[in-house]
Design a protein around this motif. Sequence first.
Motif, mmCIF file in Angstrom:
data_model
loop_
_atom_site.group_PDB
_atom_site.id
_atom_site.type_symbol
_atom_site.label_atom_id
_atom_site.label_comp_id
_atom_site.label_asym_id
_atom_site.label_seq_id
_atom_site.Cartn_x
_atom_site.Cartn_y
_atom_site.Cartn_z
ATOM 1 N N PHE A 1 -0.578 1.671 -0.548
ATOM 2 C CA PHE A 1 -1.481 0.804 0.211
ATOM 3 C C PHE A 1 -1.930 -0.414 -0.590
ATOM 4 N N TYR A 2 -2.424 -0.185 -1.794
ATOM 5 C CA TYR A 2 -2.941 -1.303 -2.595
ATOM 6 C C TYR A 2 -2.139 -1.476 -3.884
ATOM 7 N N VAL A 3 -0.966 -0.861 -3.931
ATOM 8 C CA VAL A 3 -0.048 -1.017 -5.077
ATOM 9 C C VAL A 3 1.350 -1.268 -4.500
ATOM 10 N N PRO A 4 2.293 -1.776 -5.318
ATOM 11 C CA PRO A 4 3.644 -2.002 -4.794
ATOM 12 C C PRO A 4 4.377 -0.704 -4.478
ATOM 13 N N GLY A 5 5.484 -0.826 -3.760
ATOM 14 C CA GLY A 5 6.329 0.325 -3.469
ATOM 15 C C GLY A 5 7.205 0.682 -4.652
ATOM 16 N N ASN A 6 8.089 1.680 -4.418
ATOM 17 C CA ASN A 6 9.046 2.018 -5.478
ATOM 18 C C ASN A 6 10.500 1.888 -5.044
ATOM 19 N N VAL A 7 10.759 1.655 -3.759
ATOM 20 C CA VAL A 7 12.135 1.350 -3.358
ATOM 21 C C VAL A 7 12.277 -0.069 -2.823
ATOM 22 N N SER A 8 11.155 -0.701 -2.550
ATOM 23 C CA SER A 8 11.138 -2.136 -2.251
ATOM 24 C C SER A 8 9.747 -2.588 -2.686
ATOM 25 N N PRO A 9 9.520 -3.890 -2.745
ATOM 26 C CA PRO A 9 8.169 -4.317 -3.180
ATOM 27 C C PRO A 9 7.051 -3.750 -2.311
ATOM 28 N N VAL A 10 7.385 -3.333 -1.090
ATOM 29 C CA VAL A 10 6.316 -2.860 -0.200
ATOM 30 C C VAL A 10 6.472 -1.416 0.272
ATOM 31 N N ALA A 11 7.538 -0.733 -0.099
ATOM 32 C CA ALA A 11 7.764 0.592 0.507
ATOM 33 C C ALA A 11 8.037 1.675 -0.531
ATOM 34 N N GLU A 12 7.545 2.856 -0.198
ATOM 35 C CA GLU A 12 7.735 4.059 -1.032
ATOM 36 C C GLU A 12 8.892 4.875 -0.435
ATOM 37 N N VAL B 1 -3.055 11.291 3.056
ATOM 38 C CA VAL B 1 -1.938 10.562 2.468
ATOM 39 C C VAL B 1 -2.141 10.421 0.961
ATOM 40 N N ILE B 2 -1.229 11.056 0.221
ATOM 41 C CA ILE B 2 -1.244 10.971 -1.240
ATOM 42 C C ILE B 2 -0.080 10.048 -1.590
ATOM 43 N N GLY B 3 -0.369 8.785 -1.788
ATOM 44 C CA GLY B 3 0.703 7.815 -2.003
ATOM 45 C C GLY B 3 0.764 7.329 -3.447
ATOM 46 N N LEU B 4 1.561 6.289 -3.634
ATOM 47 C CA LEU B 4 1.760 5.760 -4.990
ATOM 48 C C LEU B 4 0.460 5.245 -5.620
ATOM 49 N N ASP B 5 -0.523 4.906 -4.778
ATOM 50 C CA ASP B 5 -1.816 4.462 -5.330
ATOM 51 C C ASP B 5 -2.350 5.483 -6.333
ATOM 52 N N VAL B 6 -2.113 6.763 -6.050
ATOM 53 C CA VAL B 6 -2.613 7.806 -6.962
ATOM 54 C C VAL B 6 -1.496 8.484 -7.760
ATOM 55 N N THR B 7 -0.303 8.600 -7.170
ATOM 56 C CA THR B 7 0.744 9.352 -7.896
ATOM 57 C C THR B 7 1.376 8.545 -9.019
ATOM 58 N N SER B 8 1.394 7.207 -8.868
ATOM 59 C CA SER B 8 2.076 6.423 -9.907
ATOM 60 C C SER B 8 1.239 6.330 -11.179
ATOM 61 N N ILE C 1 12.111 -6.978 6.579
ATOM 62 C CA ILE C 1 12.014 -6.927 5.111
ATOM 63 C C ILE C 1 10.910 -5.981 4.635
ATOM 64 N N ALA C 2 9.963 -5.657 5.514
ATOM 65 C CA ALA C 2 8.885 -4.739 5.119
ATOM 66 C C ALA C 2 9.140 -3.323 5.633
ATOM 67 N N ASP C 3 10.398 -3.013 5.935
ATOM 68 C CA ASP C 3 10.754 -1.686 6.454
ATOM 69 C C ASP C 3 10.120 -0.594 5.586
ATOM 70 N N GLY C 4 9.388 0.309 6.227
ATOM 71 C CA GLY C 4 8.799 1.431 5.500
ATOM 72 C C GLY C 4 7.451 1.152 4.863
ATOM 73 N N GLN C 5 6.900 -0.020 5.074
ATOM 74 C CA GLN C 5 5.565 -0.296 4.503
ATOM 75 C C GLN C 5 4.499 0.471 5.281
ATOM 76 N N THR C 6 3.551 1.046 4.564
ATOM 77 C CA THR C 6 2.424 1.735 5.208
ATOM 78 C C THR C 6 1.210 0.800 5.179
ATOM 79 N N ILE C 7 0.562 0.668 6.314
ATOM 80 C CA ILE C 7 -0.584 -0.255 6.402
ATOM 81 C C ILE C 7 -1.753 0.453 7.067
ATOM 82 N N VAL C 8 -2.905 0.437 6.399
ATOM 83 C CA VAL C 8 -4.104 1.066 6.940
ATOM 84 C C VAL C 8 -5.044 0.003 7.501
#
Length: 316
Positions: free
Chosen positions: A156-167, A189-196, A269-276
């Motif tokens: 959500f507030y950090v970049p993705g890991n398979v594209s700049p915007v998607a995990e 949702v436990i996303g990259l914001d906490v797991t990375s 280009i933002a395929d897979g981005q999660t937005i709250v």
Amino acid sequence: MHKVIYDTDPGVDDAMALLFLHRHPEIDLLGITTVFGNASVETTTRNALFLKREWNIAAPVSKGAGVTIDHTREDRAWPAMVHGDNGLGNIAVPETVDVPVDPRPAHRFIIDTVRSHPGEVRLVAVGRMTNLALALKEDPEIATLVKDVVIMGGNFYVPGNVSPVAEANIHGDPEAADIVMTAPWKVVVIGLDVTSITTMSRSYLGGMAAKGDGAVKLLDALSQHYIDFYSHSVEDGMMVHDSCACVYVVAPELFSSITGAVRVVCGGIADGQTIVKPDGRRFPPGDWDGLPSQVICTGIESEKVIDLIRDTLLAA
Ligand code: BDR
Ligand code: CA
């Protein structure tokens, strides 16, 4: 006791999370459902059976989806550079494992198990969301019958890991993830914001292996390739993405969160981005309106999470 169905694509960090669920005294692991992601579903299922056998796990394994919910999506290459060609860090794994698979497809296993324990089951999903979306499509009422859904996925507030915007888990099947996020059930949702930012060093894991039994030694061996991969962003260590979701099940106090409706971008280009859309923020009418408010973890006490994983794995 927390009754858990573990939906997974083992996967190195999936393997650690599985051992955590198996060994935590407050978790009753009802089943392991597999999905494609870190490798094909044939490989992730074989890996689940292998870990079940090696670690003496009673829970049944049920094989799940091998393609995206939208069948017209193009296939993508497996992330062999992360999890190895065999999904378990290229350690020796037999071609086939002589352990029976549950006869039901994963989404049916999920439906049946949720219906046998109404209001009790916690779905912990740490791969692509395809099985959960298929279960909702076949039996929408299960949304009201699960206790909650805890997923590893998104950012959500950090970049993705398979594209700049998607995990990866969301990017692997965005349509399925959007179905899961917008269904009338509670999703955490436990996303990259906490797991990375939750990493375990090679030496910490090595110390665990030295003290632990054969299961922990196997985990140490299969994690080495994954730790090598992470050398670009973690100093001699690895992100323990999937274990974070499992830790949330037993220790939610180690996380801080916001709430809001979540959508997943499908295509472009933002395929897979999660937005709250955070609760309380006002916008003109839009695509987040009238949807359930989900829980998005934005903070984590990483050291305590890592220590809890260690203590749980070594408690056997
Ligand atoms: C997620 O993707 C997979 O590679 C991992 O197992 C984890 O579930 C991290 O983005
Ligand atoms: Ca995973």
